[in-house]
Motif scaffolding. Structure first.
Motif, short mmCIF file in Angstrom:
data_model
loop_
_atom_site.label_atom_id
_atom_site.label_comp_id
_atom_site.label_asym_id
_atom_site.label_seq_id
_atom_site.Cartn_x
_atom_site.Cartn_y
_atom_site.Cartn_z
N PHE A 1 21.45 44.70 45.29
CA PHE A 1 21.09 45.37 46.53
C PHE A 1 22.31 45.90 47.27
O PHE A 1 22.36 45.92 48.50
CB PHE A 1 20.26 44.45 47.43
N ALA A 2 23.32 46.32 46.51
CA ALA A 2 24.56 46.89 47.06
C ALA A 2 25.28 45.88 47.96
O ALA A 2 26.02 46.25 48.86
CB ALA A 2 24.28 48.18 47.84
N HIS A 3 25.10 44.58 47.65
CA HIS A 3 25.78 43.56 48.43
C HIS A 3 26.84 42.86 47.59
O HIS A 3 28.01 43.24 47.61
CB HIS A 3 24.77 42.54 48.98
N PHE A 4 26.43 41.86 46.80
CA PHE A 4 27.41 41.12 46.01
C PHE A 4 26.83 40.91 44.62
O PHE A 4 26.18 41.79 44.10
CB PHE A 4 27.78 39.81 46.71
N THR B 1 38.55 44.35 38.61
CA THR B 1 37.31 44.87 39.17
C THR B 1 37.44 46.37 39.45
O THR B 1 38.50 46.84 39.84
CB THR B 1 36.93 44.14 40.47
N PRO B 2 36.33 47.11 39.28
CA PRO B 2 36.32 48.50 39.73
C PRO B 2 35.97 48.61 41.21
O PRO B 2 35.92 49.71 41.77
CB PRO B 2 35.22 49.13 38.88
N GLY B 3 35.72 47.46 41.85
CA GLY B 3 35.24 47.46 43.23
C GLY B 3 33.72 47.43 43.25
O GLY B 3 33.04 47.53 42.24
N GLY B 4 33.18 47.28 44.44
CA GLY B 4 31.73 47.27 44.60
C GLY B 4 31.39 47.92 45.93
O GLY B 4 32.29 48.26 46.70
N SER B 5 30.15 48.15 46.16
CA SER B 5 29.03 47.89 45.29
C SER B 5 28.74 49.06 44.34
O SER B 5 27.90 48.94 43.44
CB SER B 5 27.76 47.64 46.13
N SER B 6 29.45 50.18 44.54
CA SER B 6 29.25 51.36 43.69
C SER B 6 30.09 51.25 42.43
O SER B 6 30.76 52.20 42.01
CB SER B 6 29.58 52.64 44.46
N SER B 7 30.04 50.09 41.82
CA SER B 7 30.92 49.76 40.69
C SER B 7 30.80 50.78 39.57
O SER B 7 31.79 51.35 39.10
CB SER B 7 30.55 48.37 40.15
N GLN C 1 27.90 53.61 50.91
CA GLN C 1 28.87 52.75 51.60
C GLN C 1 28.22 52.20 52.87
O GLN C 1 27.81 52.96 53.74
CB GLN C 1 30.14 53.53 51.95
N THR C 2 28.15 50.88 52.93
CA THR C 2 27.68 50.19 54.13
C THR C 2 28.83 49.44 54.79
O THR C 2 28.81 49.19 55.99
CB THR C 2 26.53 49.22 53.77
N ILE C 3 29.83 49.11 54.01
CA ILE C 3 31.10 48.60 54.54
C ILE C 3 32.24 49.37 53.88
O ILE C 3 32.97 50.10 54.55
CB ILE C 3 31.28 47.08 54.32
N GLY C 4 32.39 49.21 52.53
CA GLY C 4 33.51 49.88 51.88
C GLY C 4 33.23 50.27 50.45
O GLY C 4 34.15 50.26 49.62
N SER C 5 31.99 50.63 50.13
CA SER C 5 31.59 50.76 48.73
C SER C 5 31.80 52.14 48.13
O SER C 5 31.38 52.38 47.00
CB SER C 5 30.12 50.36 48.57
N VAL C 6 32.43 53.06 48.85
CA VAL C 6 32.90 54.32 48.28
C VAL C 6 34.42 54.34 48.27
O VAL C 6 35.06 54.50 47.23
CB VAL C 6 32.33 55.54 49.03
N GLU D 1 16.28 49.25 39.83
CA GLU D 1 16.45 47.80 39.78
C GLU D 1 17.37 47.29 40.88
O GLU D 1 17.32 46.13 41.27
CB GLU D 1 17.00 47.39 38.41
N ALA D 2 18.26 48.16 41.37
CA ALA D 2 19.18 47.81 42.45
C ALA D 2 20.03 46.58 42.12
O ALA D 2 20.36 45.79 42.99
CB ALA D 2 18.42 47.59 43.76
#
Length: 436
Positions: free
Chosen positions: A129-132, A146-152, A170-175, A92-93
């Motif tokens: 879509f691992a964005h917002f 928040t646990p952070g994103g997008s890998s919440s 991670q595409t910017i900071g998602s790990v 579902e992304a």
């Protein structure tokens, strides 16, 4: 409620020796899910999950009844971010698009974990879509944060002790950012070191697959199963560490900078050689270039889906698509070329400063309050843009919330980063509360 992450390395040893059984561990993880999921909401619901895991764990044990030949991650339950395609699951992304339009062949990373004996525990929640457009996932270290994103969901699942290993991207900071917010370890290898086949793309030029574990030893186990050509190393000497200074570091909050200073003091007290390295003076240009690149490639990736299902996209994704559609071919080419230039510059600066690894905050500060904002990924951005390996380890707390120390190595030095990371982790694990 108190949450304790499960450590991967001792579980691996116990399962392979036969001191623990896969079916028992899977049941324990299901019990943990039942106890925590109302608070955390880390996973997509799955009907019959407990029975499925019992069947799969029983079959796995029957295939590998000889402890001497059990695979590396035998019986380990893994959470999988819901942008990875997994056989038996829809993808579902985090979106409202029809799953049939998104779902594809199982991802290479999941296949590698299965080959190593791991069990897919479930699919973890992600932003659209691992964005917002954050999901309702909460931080186990502070449910109002928040646990952070997008890998919440992946970060929260490991931090809550539901599973000992989870996949993220991670595409910017998602790990690095979710790992820091949740007080666990996040590892983003060098670009391309873990294949991205079977993962819904965001910006393919900078998309990375990464992992979440309770500690660095667990990250090493996961990397050996997931990374191309992984060859463990055992360095004879401690690394020389460089604390990044300059405009890049100034993007962090007072708490974030204090956390790095506290970590540097702890590492110095443990016998590490700590130096100050001024670099990334052009961080504003790097940030803008990366944002241009990700917007343009997001628009290209989603062009067909958006044409058909545009009314189902969240407003933030629509804004990103529209920005990306305005990026010209030459501008995109220049942004892509900038990745390799920055990678070269980082390597040269590390060498000229006579350091082995760089230190910086994993996030600007601790997890922000609320779950409608996943936090700023700006501290991870240059390392993602350059594709260099980055490891986030817990290092102190501010008002009870974790801080993360980001450790960066030159491109391709993943094995050394992880090997050295265990000593760095030990040196900073008792920092406690950081004064700001």
């Amino acid at each position: 409620m108190h949450y304790d992450p499960q450590r991967l390395a001792p579980l691996v040893r116990a399962l392979r020796r036969g001191d623990r059984r896969p079916v028992t561990l899977a049941a324990d993880c299901c019990d943990r899910l039942d106890a925590t999921e109302d608070d955390i909401d880390a996973f997509r619901p799955e009907a019959g999950q407990r029975d499925r895991l019992r069947r799969e764990a029983t079959a796995l044990a029957a295939r590998h009844d000889d402890p001497a030949t059990r695979p590396a991650l035998f019986g380990i339950p893994v959470g999988v971010k819901d942008i990875f395609h997994v056989d038996g699951y829809t993808t579902e992304a985090g979106s409202s698009l029809p799953p049939a339009a998104i779902t594809g062949a199982e991802s290479a990373a999941v296949a590698r974990l299965r080959d190593a004996g791991a069990l897919v525990f479930g699919k973890t929640r992600t932003t659209e879509f691992a964005h917002f457009d954050p999901p309702a996932t909460r931080n186990p270290c502070g449910l109002g944060h928040t646990p952070g994103g997008s890998s919440s969901g992946s970060a929260a699942a490991v931090a809550a002790g539901t599973c000992p290993l989870a996949l993220g991207t991670q595409t910017i900071g998602s790990v690095g950012r979710p790992a820091a917010f949740c007080g666990i370890v996040g590892f983003k290898p060098s670009y391309g070191r873990i294949p991205r086949d079977g993962v819904v793309p965001f910006a393919p030029s900078v998309d990375h697959v990464g992992t979440f574990t309770a500690d660095v030893a667990g990250a090493a186990h996961a990397a050996e199963a997931l990374c191309d050509g992984w060859t463990p190393v055992d360095p004879d000497e401690r690394p020389v560490l460089g604390v990044v200074e300059g405009p890049y570091l100034e993007q962090a909050t007072d708490a974030g900078r204090a956390g790095v200073d506290a970590a540097a003091d702890a590492l110095s007290a443990a016998g590490y050689d700590i130096r100050r390295v001024s670099m990334l003076d052009d961080i504003d240009a790097i940030n803008e270039r990366h944002r241009t690149l990700t917007a343009a490639e997001f628009a290209l990736t989603h062009a067909e889906w958006y044409d058909e299902y545009g009314d189902r996209y969240a407003a933030e994704s629509v804004a990103l698509l529209e920005r990306g559609e305005a990026v010209g071919v030459d501008e995109l080419a220049a942004a892509r070329a900038g990745r390799l230039d920055l990678r070269r510059r980082i390597g040269e600066r590390i060498a000229s400063s006579d350091v082995d690894l760089l230190l910086s905050p994993s996030a600007p500060g601790p997890a922000p309050a609320g779950i409608d904002d996943t936090g700023d990924p700006v501290m991870n951005l240059p390392w993602t843009h350059a594709g260099v390996p980055a490891l986030s380890v817990p290092a102190g707390r501010v008002e009870g919330l974790p801080l993360g120390l980001q450790v960066v190595a030159p491109f391709g030095a993943d094995e050394s980063l992880v090997a050295w990371g265990e000593g760095i982790e030990r040196a900073v694990e008792d920092i406690g509360s950081v004064a700001t």
